[in-house]
Design a protein around this motif. Structure first.
Motif, PDB file in Angstrom:
ATOM      1  N   UNK A 102       8.393  38.961 -15.480  1.00 27.96           N
ATOM      2  CA  UNK A 102       7.459  37.639 -15.386  1.00 27.96           C
ATOM      3  C   UNK A 102       6.251  38.331 -14.655  1.00 27.96           C
ATOM      4  N   UNK A 103       6.280  39.460 -13.912  1.00 23.86           N
ATOM      5  CA  UNK A 103       4.936  39.758 -13.202  1.00 23.86           C
ATOM      6  C   UNK A 103       3.961  40.194 -14.054  1.00 23.86           C
ATOM      7  N   UNK A 104       4.285  40.585 -15.260  1.00 27.86           N
ATOM      8  CA  UNK A 104       3.232  40.678 -16.323  1.00 27.86           C
ATOM      9  C   UNK A 104       2.201  39.322 -16.613  1.00 27.86           C
ATOM     10  N   UNK A 105       3.175  38.315 -17.116  1.00 21.75           N
ATOM     11  CA  UNK A 105       2.536  36.989 -17.055  1.00 21.75           C
ATOM     12  C   UNK A 105       1.798  36.297 -15.936  1.00 21.75           C
ATOM     13  N   UNK A 106       2.515  36.606 -14.675  1.00 21.35           N
ATOM     14  CA  UNK A 106       2.116  35.992 -13.584  1.00 21.35           C
ATOM     15  C   UNK A 106       0.710  36.571 -13.310  1.00 21.35           C
ATOM     16  N   UNK A 107       0.861  38.050 -13.383  1.00 20.22           N
ATOM     17  CA  UNK A 107      -0.440  38.733 -12.968  1.00 20.22           C
ATOM     18  C   UNK A 107      -1.770  38.688 -13.781  1.00 20.22           C
ATOM     19  N   UNK A 108      -1.393  38.597 -15.178  1.00 20.45           N
ATOM     20  CA  UNK A 108      -2.293  38.143 -16.079  1.00 20.45           C
ATOM     21  C   UNK A 108      -2.836  36.866 -15.762  1.00 20.45           C
ATOM     22  N   UNK A 109      -2.062  36.044 -15.615  1.00 22.75           N
ATOM     23  CA  UNK A 109      -2.606  34.539 -15.360  1.00 22.75           C
ATOM     24  C   UNK A 109      -3.432  34.472 -14.033  1.00 22.75           C
ATOM     25  N   UNK A 110      -3.065  35.335 -13.226  1.00 23.41           N
ATOM     26  CA  UNK A 110      -3.867  35.061 -11.850  1.00 23.41           C
ATOM     27  C   UNK A 110      -5.419  35.843 -12.142  1.00 23.41           C
ATOM     28  N   UNK A 111      -5.692  36.472 -12.937  1.00 20.83           N
ATOM     29  CA  UNK A 111      -6.849  37.512 -12.977  1.00 20.83           C
ATOM     30  C   UNK A 111      -7.671  36.555 -14.070  1.00 20.83           C
ATOM     31  N   UNK A 112      -8.978  36.166 -13.881  1.00 17.93           N
ATOM     32  CA  UNK A 112      -9.766  35.313 -14.720  1.00 17.93           C
ATOM     33  C   UNK A 112      -9.998  35.759 -16.078  1.00 17.93           C
ATOM     34  N   UNK A 113     -10.120  37.218 -16.248  1.00 17.66           N
ATOM     35  CA  UNK A 113     -10.489  37.771 -17.362  1.00 17.66           C
ATOM     36  C   UNK A 113      -9.296  37.676 -18.454  1.00 17.66           C
ATOM     37  N   UNK A 114      -8.183  37.730 -18.098  1.00 18.81           N
ATOM     38  CA  UNK A 114      -6.969  37.800 -18.865  1.00 18.81           C
ATOM     39  C   UNK A 114      -6.200  36.555 -18.888  1.00 18.81           C
ATOM     40  N   UNK A 115      -6.587  35.454 -18.127  1.00 18.06           N
ATOM     41  CA  UNK A 115      -5.874  34.382 -17.997  1.00 18.06           C
ATOM     42  C   UNK A 115      -5.971  33.520 -19.494  1.00 18.06           C
ATOM     43  N   UNK A 116      -7.163  33.755 -20.124  1.00 21.11           N
ATOM     44  CA  UNK A 116      -7.096  32.820 -21.349  1.00 21.11           C
ATOM     45  C   UNK A 116      -6.105  33.477 -22.414  1.00 21.11           C
ATOM     46  N   UNK A 117      -6.034  34.654 -22.392  1.00 19.61           N
ATOM     47  CA  UNK A 117      -5.011  35.352 -23.242  1.00 19.61           C
ATOM     48  C   UNK A 117      -3.601  34.798 -23.091  1.00 19.61           C
ATOM     49  N   UNK A 118      -3.310  34.864 -21.759  1.00 19.35           N
ATOM     50  CA  UNK A 118      -1.767  34.559 -21.525  1.00 19.35           C
ATOM     51  C   UNK A 118      -1.477  32.943 -21.715  1.00 19.35           C
ATOM     52  N   UNK A 119      -2.547  32.115 -21.275  1.00 18.96           N
ATOM     53  CA  UNK A 119      -2.543  30.615 -21.671  1.00 18.96           C
ATOM     54  C   UNK A 119      -2.411  30.240 -23.107  1.00 18.96           C
ATOM     55  N   UNK A 120      -3.292  31.019 -23.923  1.00 25.00           N
ATOM     56  CA  UNK A 120      -3.026  30.796 -25.391  1.00 25.00           C
ATOM     57  C   UNK A 120      -1.672  31.242 -25.892  1.00 25.00           C
ATOM     58  N   UNK A 121      -1.178  32.462 -25.243  1.00 28.58           N
ATOM     59  CA  UNK A 121       0.246  32.793 -25.986  1.00 28.58           C
ATOM     60  C   UNK A 121       1.242  32.121 -25.403  1.00 28.58           C
ATOM     61  N   UNK A 122       1.208  31.838 -24.171  1.00 31.01           N
ATOM     62  CA  UNK A 122       2.418  31.065 -23.558  1.00 31.01           C
ATOM     63  C   UNK A 122       2.359  29.646 -23.144  1.00 31.01           C
ATOM     64  N   UNK A 123       1.547  28.906 -23.853  1.00 28.17           N
ATOM     65  CA  UNK A 123       1.140  27.533 -23.798  1.00 28.17           C
ATOM     66  C   UNK A 123       2.577  26.863 -24.161  1.00 28.17           C
ATOM     67  N   UNK A 124       2.985  25.917 -23.461  1.00 29.54           N
ATOM     68  CA  UNK A 124       3.915  24.985 -23.676  1.00 29.54           C
ATOM     69  C   UNK A 124       3.796  24.105 -24.914  1.00 29.54           C
ATOM     70  N   UNK A 125       4.804  24.160 -25.751  1.00 26.68           N
ATOM     71  CA  UNK A 125       4.998  23.437 -26.891  1.00 26.68           C
ATOM     72  C   UNK A 125       4.808  21.832 -26.619  1.00 26.68           C
ATOM     73  N   UNK A 126       3.884  21.113 -27.387  1.00 23.33           N
ATOM     74  CA  UNK A 126       3.694  19.766 -27.242  1.00 23.33           C
ATOM     75  C   UNK A 126       4.712  18.855 -28.092  1.00 23.33           C
TER      76      UNK A 126
END
Length: 126
Positions: A102-126
């Motif tokens: 989970x550190x991969x996801x958490x670390x990428x989400x905390x960095x502004x340059x990689x956060x959009x990539x993580x949010x797009x990939x791991x977005x909760x299903x609506x």
């Protein structure tokens, strides 16, 4: 009496050797990835990985340390790209993580340059 001690020492050494062998086999079953490989999976371009990968790695290692009581992740060696003075590149040590860490996801989400990539990939299903 010395024969009994050597027999016990040999048996103890054999037990430890078998235990290490089993642990090694279990450890090698899990796939480990470098930050650059993970960012490639997320869909970042290679030029952006070269530019922001080091900073993303710093955020990921901080997230890993926070989750694992201050311990550092495993290390491996990686050859860099050719540059001035190093026509074949040079070897550097880099951190490797389990693909499910989970550190991969958490670390990428905390960095502004990689956060959009993580949010797009791991977005909760609506």
């Amino acid at each position: 009496m010395p024969k009994a001690r050597t027999h016990r020492a040999r048996r103890t050494a054999a037990v430890l050797r078998d235990r290490r062998r089993e642990n090694r086999a279990h450890r090698d079953m899990t796939q480990r990835v470098k930050v650059s490989d993970y960012l490639t999976v997320l869909g970042m371009e290679e030029t952006d990985i070269d530019r922001y990968g080091s900073w993303a790695g710093k955020h990921i290692v901080n997230a890993y340390r926070a989750a694992n009581f201050g311990h550092d992740p495993r290390k491996t060696r990686k050859r860099t790209k050719p540059c001035k003075g190093y026509p074949e590149g040079r070897w550097i040590k880099v951190n490797v993580y389990r693909i499910t860490d989970p550190a991969l996801i958490t670390g990428c989400a905390s960095y502004k340059r990689t956060a959009p990539f993580v949010q797009g990939l791991y977005a909760p299903a609506a």
